[in-house]
Design a protein around this motif. Structure first.
Motif, short mmCIF file in Angstrom:
data_model
loop_
_atom_site.label_atom_id
_atom_site.label_comp_id
_atom_site.label_asym_id
_atom_site.label_seq_id
_atom_site.Cartn_x
_atom_site.Cartn_y
_atom_site.Cartn_z
N ALA A 3 83.05 27.86 29.18
CA ALA A 3 83.73 28.90 28.84
C ALA A 3 83.10 30.06 29.66
O ALA A 3 83.92 30.81 30.38
CB ALA A 3 84.04 29.22 27.46
N ILE A 4 81.87 30.19 29.56
CA ILE A 4 81.05 31.36 29.80
C ILE A 4 81.34 31.36 31.45
O ILE A 4 81.62 32.27 32.35
CB ILE A 4 79.62 31.39 29.53
CG1 ILE A 4 79.61 31.66 28.02
CG2 ILE A 4 78.87 32.56 30.27
CD1 ILE A 4 78.32 31.15 27.59
N VAL A 5 80.95 30.13 32.16
CA VAL A 5 81.08 29.91 33.59
C VAL A 5 82.20 30.23 34.23
O VAL A 5 82.44 30.94 35.28
CB VAL A 5 80.28 28.75 33.85
CG1 VAL A 5 80.47 28.48 35.58
CG2 VAL A 5 78.82 28.60 33.51
N GLU A 6 83.32 29.68 33.60
CA GLU A 6 84.68 29.71 33.95
C GLU A 6 84.85 31.29 33.92
O GLU A 6 85.66 31.97 35.07
CB GLU A 6 85.43 29.03 33.26
CG GLU A 6 85.49 27.77 33.74
CD GLU A 6 86.54 26.72 33.02
OE1 GLU A 6 87.32 27.16 32.22
OE2 GLU A 6 86.40 25.31 33.13
N ASP A 7 84.57 32.10 32.95
CA ASP A 7 84.84 33.58 32.81
C ASP A 7 84.12 34.54 33.99
O ASP A 7 84.80 35.28 34.50
CB ASP A 7 84.54 34.03 31.57
CG ASP A 7 85.74 33.70 30.31
OD1 ASP A 7 86.76 33.10 30.73
OD2 ASP A 7 85.41 34.00 29.11
N LEU A 8 83.06 33.90 34.22
CA LEU A 8 82.26 34.71 35.04
C LEU A 8 82.73 34.45 36.50
O LEU A 8 82.91 35.35 37.39
CB LEU A 8 80.86 34.08 35.12
CG LEU A 8 79.81 34.70 34.01
CD1 LEU A 8 78.83 34.06 33.90
CD2 LEU A 8 79.71 36.29 34.20
N MET A 9 83.23 33.15 36.72
CA MET A 9 83.77 32.82 38.02
C MET A 9 85.18 33.54 38.27
O MET A 9 85.20 34.30 39.45
CB MET A 9 84.18 31.38 38.29
CG MET A 9 83.09 30.60 38.37
SD MET A 9 83.38 28.71 38.48
CE MET A 9 81.89 27.73 38.73
N GLU A 10 85.91 33.76 37.18
CA GLU A 10 87.01 34.44 37.46
C GLU A 10 86.91 36.06 37.45
O GLU A 10 87.43 36.58 38.31
CB GLU A 10 87.97 34.33 36.01
CG GLU A 10 89.45 34.87 35.99
CD GLU A 10 90.30 34.49 35.09
OE1 GLU A 10 91.19 35.05 34.86
OE2 GLU A 10 89.74 33.65 34.31
N ALA A 11 85.86 36.61 36.85
CA ALA A 11 85.47 37.75 37.08
C ALA A 11 84.97 38.42 38.43
O ALA A 11 85.30 39.40 38.76
CB ALA A 11 84.51 38.31 36.08
N HIS A 12 84.15 37.27 39.21
CA HIS A 12 83.89 37.70 40.20
C HIS A 12 84.71 36.90 41.46
O HIS A 12 83.92 37.04 42.63
CB HIS A 12 82.28 37.11 40.46
CG HIS A 12 81.50 38.00 39.56
ND1 HIS A 12 81.13 39.01 39.56
CD2 HIS A 12 80.90 37.50 38.42
CE1 HIS A 12 80.44 39.65 38.67
NE2 HIS A 12 80.38 38.63 37.76
N GLY A 13 85.72 36.54 41.22
CA GLY A 13 86.64 36.09 42.20
C GLY A 13 86.33 34.63 42.95
O GLY A 13 86.46 34.34 43.92
N VAL A 14 85.52 33.86 42.13
CA VAL A 14 84.89 32.52 42.57
C VAL A 14 85.98 31.51 41.91
O VAL A 14 86.59 31.53 40.80
CB VAL A 14 83.68 32.22 42.14
CG1 VAL A 14 83.31 30.73 42.23
CG2 VAL A 14 82.65 33.32 42.52
N ALA A 15 86.26 30.59 42.96
CA ALA A 15 87.38 29.61 42.33
C ALA A 15 87.02 28.61 41.31
O ALA A 15 86.02 28.30 41.42
CB ALA A 15 87.73 28.59 43.52
N VAL A 16 87.66 28.70 40.36
CA VAL A 16 87.38 28.06 38.98
C VAL A 16 88.05 26.65 39.14
O VAL A 16 89.08 26.41 39.11
CB VAL A 16 87.97 28.77 37.87
CG1 VAL A 16 87.60 27.75 36.53
CG2 VAL A 16 87.72 30.12 37.67
N ASN A 17 87.05 25.84 39.48
CA ASN A 17 87.25 24.41 39.75
C ASN A 17 86.06 23.54 39.44
O ASN A 17 84.98 24.01 39.31
CB ASN A 17 87.79 24.26 40.97
CG ASN A 17 86.98 24.66 42.34
OD1 ASN A 17 85.68 24.30 42.07
ND2 ASN A 17 87.39 25.10 43.29
#
Length: 237
Positions: free
Chosen positions: A49-63
């Motif tokens: 959950a933390i990593v996916e939220d960080l990816m989303e916050a920084h514009g990194v594709a969540v996959n």
């Protein structure tokens, strides 16, 4: 049979920030993010959950590809960080684990938001990993309640595989379950699996925050476990 499920960070150990530093350095090296968002909360949550939220916050594709890249790069960094950050085992932890290990009718495991490899790295550094035979981890789940369900299933499987042969023990054998943690999320996920919730004030949550969740026991730290051990001794007598 009694099952006791422990959270890791803030409950068993404090790593001195090794986990967050490993996350930050991994985001920097893989995705070019120089400073991870302070708005993403770490405490009481799963690594996924933390990593996916960080990816989303920084514009990194969540996959899945980026998740797999992250964990493959993060775990070695975590191993490097642990001795540098000078963390510690929290008060009463070793003594409590010693007491629980005295009974063949107590199964001790983990219920943590850490991925399994991260949990192993942290607890191995403090020579605690071998104390836990099973667990639920944050590799695949973003919801702590789902991790709690996985931890309970792992406990039931462990008990079934290590049955003592006592005819008085039923096949379910995990009718009394305790979850020990330091955040409101630990109390919530304990309730989700019908477990008794023991909250400790050794993490970042305040007394007021934990009291609001109505744990069965609220302890300053794990040196204050006399009542808890009385409940366990009564259950396995």
């Amino acid at each position: 049979m009694v099952t006791v499920l422990f959270d890791i960070d803030g409950t068993l150990i404090q790593t001195g920030g090794a986990g967050q530093r490993a996350f930050a350095e991994t985001f920097s090296s893989l995705f070019g993010i120089e400073k991870i968002s302070s708005e993403v909360r770490f405490a009481g949550r799963s690594d996924r959950a933390i990593v996916e939220d960080l990816m989303e916050a920084h514009g990194v594709a969540v996959n899945s590809d980026n998740w797999n890249r992250f964990i493959e790069a993060m775990v070695p960094r975590l191993v490097e960080m642990l001795p540098l950050c000078q963390g510690t085992i929290l008060p009463g932890v070793v003594e409590l684990l010693d007491e629980l290990e005295k009974s063949e009718h107590v199964a001790t495991g983990l219920l943590t938001g850490n991925i399994a490899a991260g949990a192993r790295a942290k607890l191995s550094h403090y020579q605690l990993w071998q104390r836990f035979a099973f667990g639920g981890y944050g590799d695949h789940c973003t919801n702590r309640n789902d991790i709690a369900a996985a931890a309970l299933a792992a406990a039931q499987s462990h008990v079934a595989q290590h049955r003592t042969g006592n005819s008085q023990e039923r096949s379910s054998d995990t009718e009394l379950v305790f979850v020990i943690g330091d955040t409101p999320a630990d109390v919530e996920c304990a309730r989700s699996i019908g477990a008794c919730a023991i909250a400790v004030l050794t993490g970042g949550a305040s007394r007021e925050q934990l009291l609001a969740t109505k744990p069965d026991l609220l302890l300053n730290d794990l040196t204050e476990v006399d009542d808890f051990l009385l409940q366990i001794n009564a259950a396995v007598a």
